[in-house]
Design a protein around this motif. Structure first.
Motif, PDB file in Angstrom:
ATOM      1  N   ASN A  17       0.810  -1.222   0.000  1.00  0.00           N
ATOM      2  CA  ASN A  17       0.000   0.000   0.000  1.00  0.00           C
ATOM      3  C   ASN A  17       0.839   1.267   0.000  1.00  0.00           C
ATOM      4  OD1 ASN A  17      -2.557  -1.059  -0.213  1.00  0.00           O
ATOM      5  ND2 ASN A  17      -2.854  -1.275   1.985  1.00  0.00           N
ATOM      6  N   ALA A  24      -4.844   3.183  -1.815  1.00  0.00           N
ATOM      7  CA  ALA A  24      -4.426   2.003  -1.062  1.00  0.00           C
ATOM      8  C   ALA A  24      -5.566   0.999  -1.083  1.00  0.00           C
ATOM      9  CB  ALA A  24      -4.061   2.378   0.373  1.00  0.00           C
ATOM     10  N   ASN A  51      -4.703  -5.803   1.361  1.00  0.00           N
ATOM     11  CA  ASN A  51      -3.739  -5.966   0.281  1.00  0.00           C
ATOM     12  C   ASN A  51      -2.786  -7.114   0.625  1.00  0.00           C
ATOM     13  OD1 ASN A  51      -1.787  -5.776  -1.672  1.00  0.00           O
ATOM     14  ND2 ASN A  51      -1.342  -3.611  -1.350  1.00  0.00           N
ATOM     15  N   ASP A 109       0.911  -6.225   1.120  1.00  0.00           N
ATOM     16  CA  ASP A 109       1.282  -5.154   2.035  1.00  0.00           C
ATOM     17  C   ASP A 109       2.425  -5.581   2.944  1.00  0.00           C
ATOM     18  OD1 ASP A 109       1.004  -2.572   2.715  1.00  0.00           O
ATOM     19  OD2 ASP A 109      -0.705  -2.833   4.045  1.00  0.00           O
TER      20      ASP A 109
END
Length: 685
Positions: free
Chosen positions: A196, A206, A210, A213
């Motif tokens: 992100n 973002a 995710n 991440d």
């Protein structure tokens, strides 16, 4: 500075702006940015409608105000933002001599307000956010701004994982979807496996949950200060609250990891004191499930692979750790676990090769529960089961249950079953379903495909495939039973059919076949003779046509041309030859050994212009290992779906089955040419 002569009429008829700027000797990336800055404000530009459609401001970290960036002070993001913005400004300063020369030489066309720092940053943001990779007719892949296509959004689970291709025949750009995209569904591509922080910095957004991440956590300590095991435990504890998304509480309890199925990557600045220290830290953290990999200077130096009982193996590392930092990969929800269906090839080949590729084999299936349990125990596999009725039901039910599926070839017993599996997948398009054609991942196949696409041997005139693969006679098994998918056509022919489609970007339009059963009987388990119903010899002729969903390459003489291919397959007798695929072209040849994994490319004089050294059976070694590594890269922490670009998708498996069905029908009619291509499948590419 005097004007550069090729730019004398930068807006005139003598030289287009792009060529004029290129004549200055500027490198490609700065050249694109300068062209964007200048052409964006040219009302007579061919691209004026595109420029007008773009936002005046991109909301990314590159153009954020100093006040906005200052709000990040004290976080890892602040340093990253500051360094990236500084780099952009340094690029702009480096371009000043050229910009000043251009504004001085062409004051009416290039005014100072067109080439400010803000506009330079805007151009950078534009290319970061909207450019996609496109393969041009000459085979080169270039970053390109494509109207309409620039609106495709990013997703960690994209439909498009590879560059688009320009199709000169239709004057269009083709973007191939790797997985099914339903009508009305948003089609995603991927900007790459980015955390992100990078998405916010370069793209201005973002993603929740995710999978790429990362959260950097840094610990510093003097040499030999404190208990190294305590430091490692402190390093592990913050990971425990990272079940999904970024870390929020770095003081969470170790017990939070219980039942966790993801993986943790720990990056060290120093080195461990001993194996025992690391093992004790893992034990203190109550690690039940994850694999913990430890890296130093980008190289893995230790790995602990935990089992479901909490015990696990540990790879020894070196000594002393004066200080270390960690980078935590947000884990996958389910982890990368593999269930093997079958106790033959799957156990002998896929279990060791997939494990070597980093995949975790957690279950084994056999129709015989006792056999499944015994072989699972011998191979260190936790679970064994026997509750699936057939391969079709396994595939279909696995898809419906939300599992990613790697299905063996041939996909099914007939095309109707293939269509049923395809329908199940279309109802669950987010699941990954690929067919086990592992040769696609070998260096010989990938480089051979590249030569054929680039026209290294000119127009392909004919393809010859010879496979003599003696199968031990022994007792009657599924191989001798046509109703169970046995026979050389399905087992070996499916690979040849897929290879022709893959290497030439082709469809097999028609097939003529002669199938025979040379060995008429085999003893069953009790020694009684049983009739063999499957084929052990196949003579096949194919008519190949260019696939409409990809650009017709130089291998094809013309749009309405076809390539003839011939294949001889046999699984009986004692002769064993180097199984080969031979592509004969107007300017040379490509020879791929499917038994050794080698490649030879020759020019029209017979001189070798490229080669790949064979490293043994590509089915059992290099191909399966490479497929496992691609699965690990795509489904593991990297989430790089482009690793699976060569994979045979479900549609490919169904297309191969249509050819197999047509070959069987042709043999029943004394080799009559039978259409073997369902054009509806083409629409799904």
């Amino acid at each position: 500075m005097q004007p550069v002569s090729p730019c004398a009429d930068i807006h005139g008829e003598r030289l287009p702006k792009g060529q004029a700027l290129a004549a200055l000797g500027i490198e490609k990336d700065p050249l694109l940015l300068l062209y964007t800055m200048i052409d964006r404000h040219d009302k007579d530009s061919d691209f004026a409608p595109f420029w007008a459609s773009l936002p005046e401001v991109f909301m990314t970290g590159l153009s954020a105000t100093e006040e906005e960036v200052s709000m990040l002070e004290g976080t890892p993001a602040h340093t990253t933002f500051v360094e990236a913005r500084q780099h952009i400004r340094e690029q702009y300063r480096a371009a000043q001599p050229v910009l000043q020369a251009l504004t001085a030489a062409y004051p009416d066309d290039i005014t100072p307000d067109l080439v400010t720092e803000d506009k330079f940053i805007w151009a950078c943001e534009l290319w970061y956010s909207y450019a996609i990779e496109v393969e041009y007719v000459d085979g080169a892949v270039r970053q390109t701004l494509v109207p309409i296509a620039h609106l495709l959004n990013h997703s960690p689970w994209p439909h498009i994982v590879r560059y688009g291709r320009l199709d000169a025949a239709t004057d269009s750009l083709r973007l191939r979807a790797f997985r099914h995209c339903a009508a009305g569904e948003q089609c995603f591509l991927s900007y790459g496996p980015l955390p992100n922080l990078k998405l916010l910095l370069f793209y201005g957004f973002a993603l929740p949950d995710n999978p790429h991440d990362t959260v950097p956590i840094t610990f510093e300590a003097e040499k030999n200060e404190g208990d190294v095991t305590d430091m490692l435990e402190a390093c592990l504890k913050p990971l425990l609250d990272s079940y999904r998304g970024a870390l929020q509480q770095c003081s969470s309890h170790a017990s939070a990891l219980e039942g966790f199925a993801g993986g943790v990557h720990v990056y060290l600045k120093g080195q461990l004191t001993s194996e025992e220290d690391f093992a004790e830290a893992v034990s203190r953290a109550n690690v039940k499930m994850p694999t913990i990999a430890v890296y130093k200077d980008g190289k893995k130096v230790a790995e602990h692979v935990a089992s479901e009982t909490g015990t696990g193996s540990f790879q020894k590392v070196q000594d002393e750790i004066p200080g270390f930092g960690t980078e935590v990969k947000a884990p996958l929800i389910d982890g990368i676990r593999v269930a093997i269906i079958g106790t033959g090839w799957g156990v002998k080949v896929q279990v060791p090769q997939f494990r070597a590729a980093g995949l975790r084999i957690f279950a084994l299936y056999s129709r015989d529960q006792k056999r499944a349990s015994q072989i699972a125990a011998e191979n260190g596999i936790t679970h064994a089961f026997s509750d699936y009725a057939s391969l079709l039901s396994v595939d279909t039910e696995a898809i419906k249950a939300g599992r990613n599926v790697l299905v063996d070839k041939p996909l099914c017993l007939n095309a109707d079953e293939g269509e049923e599996i395809l329908k199940a997948h279309q109802e669950h398009p987010n699941q990954l379903v690929i067919v086990d054609h592992e040769l696609r991942f070998t260096p010989a196949f990938l480089r051979g495909r590249d030569h054929l696409r680039r026209g290294s041997i000119g127009t392909v005139l004919v393809v010859e495939a010879n496979v003599l693969f003696p199968v031990p006679t022994g007792n009657f098994t599924w191989w001798a039973d046509a109703s169970m998918g046995g026979g050389v056509l399905g087992a070996i022919g499916s690979h040849i059919i897929d290879a022709l489609r893959f290497l030439l970007d082709a469809e097999i339009e028609e097939v003529s076949a002669n199938l025979k059963t040379l060995l008429k009987e085999l003893p069953d388990e009790e020694g009684r003779p049983k009739q063999v119903t499957s084929d052990d010899y196949a003579c096949l002729q194919f008519k190949l046509v260019p696939r409409a969903s990809v650009q017709r390459g130089p291998a094809w003489a013309s749009e309405d041309s076809h390539i003839s291919a011939h294949a001889t397959l046999a699984s009986r007798g004692k002769a064993r030859v180097d199984n080969q695929l031979i592509f004969s072209g107007t300017q040379g040849g490509v020879i791929i050994s499917s038994s050794m994994g080698s490649l030879i490319v020759t020019d029209e004089a017979g001189k070798v212009i490229d080669s790949v050294r064979g490293r043994g059976n590509p089915f059992a070694t290099t191909g399966t290992r490479a497929l496992g590594e691609a699965l690990q890269k795509a489904l593991g922490p990297e989430q790089d779906m482009s690793a699976l670009e060569p994979a045979a998708r479900l549609e490919d498996g169904v297309a191969v089955q249509y050819v197999i069905d047509a070959a069987k029908a042709s043999s029943l009619e004394d080799g009559k040419w039978i259409r073997a291509w369902n054009s509806n499948l083409e629409d799904s590419y």
